[in-house]
Design a protein around this motif. Structure first.
Motif, PDB file in Angstrom:
ATOM      1  N   GLU A 260       0.837  -1.198   0.000  1.00  0.00           N
ATOM      2  CA  GLU A 260       0.000   0.000   0.000  1.00  0.00           C
ATOM      3  C   GLU A 260       0.875   1.252   0.000  1.00  0.00           C
ATOM      4  O   GLU A 260       1.792   1.383   0.814  1.00  0.00           O
ATOM      5  CB  GLU A 260      -0.921   0.017   1.216  1.00  0.00           C
ATOM      6  N   HIS A 282      -4.910   3.874  -3.922  1.00  0.00           N
ATOM      7  CA  HIS A 282      -6.278   4.325  -4.191  1.00  0.00           C
ATOM      8  C   HIS A 282      -6.226   5.318  -5.350  1.00  0.00           C
ATOM      9  O   HIS A 282      -6.014   6.515  -5.152  1.00  0.00           O
ATOM     10  CB  HIS A 282      -6.887   4.964  -2.942  1.00  0.00           C
ATOM     11  N   ASN A 283      -6.391   4.801  -6.536  1.00  0.00           N
ATOM     12  CA  ASN A 283      -6.340   5.636  -7.734  1.00  0.00           C
ATOM     13  C   ASN A 283      -7.577   6.524  -7.797  1.00  0.00           C
ATOM     14  O   ASN A 283      -8.690   6.080  -7.530  1.00  0.00           O
ATOM     15  CB  ASN A 283      -6.268   4.729  -8.970  1.00  0.00           C
ATOM     16  N   ASN A 287     -12.623   2.813  -8.015  1.00  0.00           N
ATOM     17  CA  ASN A 287     -13.471   2.784  -6.833  1.00  0.00           C
ATOM     18  C   ASN A 287     -12.779   2.216  -5.602  1.00  0.00           C
ATOM     19  O   ASN A 287     -13.400   2.086  -4.558  1.00  0.00           O
ATOM     20  CB  ASN A 287     -14.731   1.955  -7.124  1.00  0.00           C
ATOM     21  N   GLY A 288     -11.523   1.868  -5.725  1.00  0.00           N
ATOM     22  CA  GLY A 288     -10.812   1.303  -4.584  1.00  0.00           C
ATOM     23  C   GLY A 288      -9.347   1.116  -4.892  1.00  0.00           C
ATOM     24  O   GLY A 288      -8.864   1.451  -5.981  1.00  0.00           O
ATOM     25  N   ALA A 289      -8.628   0.574  -3.922  1.00  0.00           N
ATOM     26  CA  ALA A 289      -7.198   0.339  -4.102  1.00  0.00           C
ATOM     27  C   ALA A 289      -6.973  -0.746  -5.146  1.00  0.00           C
ATOM     28  O   ALA A 289      -7.744  -1.702  -5.246  1.00  0.00           O
ATOM     29  CB  ALA A 289      -6.564  -0.074  -2.781  1.00  0.00           C
TER      30      ALA A 289
END
Length: 411
Positions: A260, A282-283, A287-289
């Protein structure tokens, strides 16, 4: 101040070293490579290199003199063996190296299939130039090629092999190609295009074991339904997994199968960065990592991390984009797919040049262009700007895509 040590001479690792010097970093930079070759472009391995259209010198990311001139200590054949975060040292075969900042750019490893007979000669993965050399040599005498996995690597290699006159069968476990990466209309188009060129596909097909000859060479692939396919060469192209072998003692936070990181590439431990395939974040456009396995992402992350290490602030915010070359098709993708979008077709697939735009209301969130480079470039700008577009104008192939913004803005 101690050196920046970069573990992995990947696209991300080399770009980080180059960008540090561009940003005025005056301290030492050590770039550790597990490979004996100067760092190289990976995308051409499945295409131009295998086909003999590019030689190894043309694949180099930078000329060998670059590392000397920029005082980048590139160490070939010197992988990091372990990392001691308390002593702030990287251990290699030649000793211990102190670091002030540490960059992990170890990339990903090819997934393998632990099937009976998997040790046979003639079964390949394709991740490194060493893999590509072996594969290119094996292709010379191969007649029947089976490709396990209808992803980008498998399809690119399929197009290269078909152009060389090989018999090619692609096994895809799903009911269509590139389920997670492309809209159904585009995956159907690509599959159909391959078929017209001579490639054969088996969907919902799972290999069960390899049948080998007396001398230990693969001769067939047996599927779970009992079918056997002749094969004197097999490429296993079922994706990659982040190379996390070194991170356990670092106690870094992980997510989505990677390390992460924040928008600068910084991990949960101060002074340690992770970039490229091994990093998950988290782009802003997802909608998520997620991990993004692409050259563009690796390069952009490296630039952001180098800026941060050098004292600047340039968080990653670029629109993700990707490409693949198959036969005479250049397929370019911008943005990331989201559930609940509507699709807008721009052009006629029968012409071999068209785009599929995915809309969230009147905003463009992802675009897929086939032989429409101008559409791709416009899409990246439109997605980044988050501007409303006139869908009627956007669907008109004779209207430049950027013009749809102007129309929407004044309406």
């Amino acid at each position: 101040m101690s050196a920046v040590i970069i573990v992995g001479a990947s696209h991300a690792g080399v770009q980080a070293a180059a960008s540090l010097r561009q940003k005025g970093w005056q301290e030492g930079i050590v770039l550790l490579s597990a490979e004996g070759d100067y760092p190289y472009h990976r995308p051409p391995l499945s295409k131009a290199y295998i086909a003999g259209e590019k030689d190894e010198e043309q694949l180099l990311l930078r000329a060998p003199d670059f590392y000397r001139d920029q005082e980048i200590d590139l160490r070939l054949n010197e992988p990091a063996l372990s990392i001691d975060p308390h002593a702030r040292q990287v251990v290699t075969g030649s000793g211990r190296l102190d670091y002030g900042k540490l960059i992990l750019a170890t990339g990903s490893k090819a997934r393998t299939l632990p099937l009976p007979g998997a040790e046979a000669r003639g079964i390949h993965t394709l991740r490194s130039i060493a893999d590509a050399r072996h594969l290119r040599s094996s292709m010379q005498d191969a007649e029947n090629i089976v490709i396990i996995g209808g992803g980008f690597i498998g399809l690119e290699f399929a197009s290269t092999a078909v152009k060389q006159g090989k018999s090619v069968v692609v096994l895809e476990a799903q009911e269509r190609l590139l389920t997670r990466a492309l809209p159904e209309r585009l995956s159907a188009f690509i599959g159909s295009y391959h078929t017209t060129k001579g490639a054969m596909f088996r969907y919902g097909a799972l290999p069960e074991r390899y049948i080998t000859t007396d001398d230990g060479r693969v001769s067939c692939v047996q599927l779970d339904d009992g079918t056997t396919l002749p094969a004197d060469l097999v490429l296993v192209g079922v994706g990659g997994i982040a190379d996390m072998a070194l991170i356990e003692p670092l106690e870094l936070k992980t997510i989505a199968g990677g390390i992460e990181v924040d928008a600068h590439g910084l991990t949960s431990t101060p002074d340690i960065y992770a970039l490229g395939d091994v990093a998950a974040f988290h782009n802003a456009y997802s909608n998520g990592a997620m991990r993004l396995e692409s050259v563009q992402n690796a390069v952009d992350q490296a630039k952001s991390a180098a800026e941060h290490i050098a004292g600047g602030n340039a968080p990653l915010g670029a629109v993700p984009w990707f490409w693949t070359d198959q036969y005479d098709l250049k397929v370019q993708m911008a943005g990331l797919p989201r559930p609940g979008t509507t699709e807008l077709l721009r052009g006629d697939p029968e012409s071999g040049a068209f785009s599929i735009l995915q809309m969230e209301g009147d905003r463009l969130v992802a675009a897929y262009s086939v032989n429409r480079a101008a559409d791709h470039m416009a899409s990246r700008k439109l997605i980044a700007a988050g501007q409303s577009i006139d869908q009627r104008m956007a669907a008109d192939i004779d209207t430049p895509l950027m013009k749809a913004v102007a129309v929407a803005a004044v309406s």
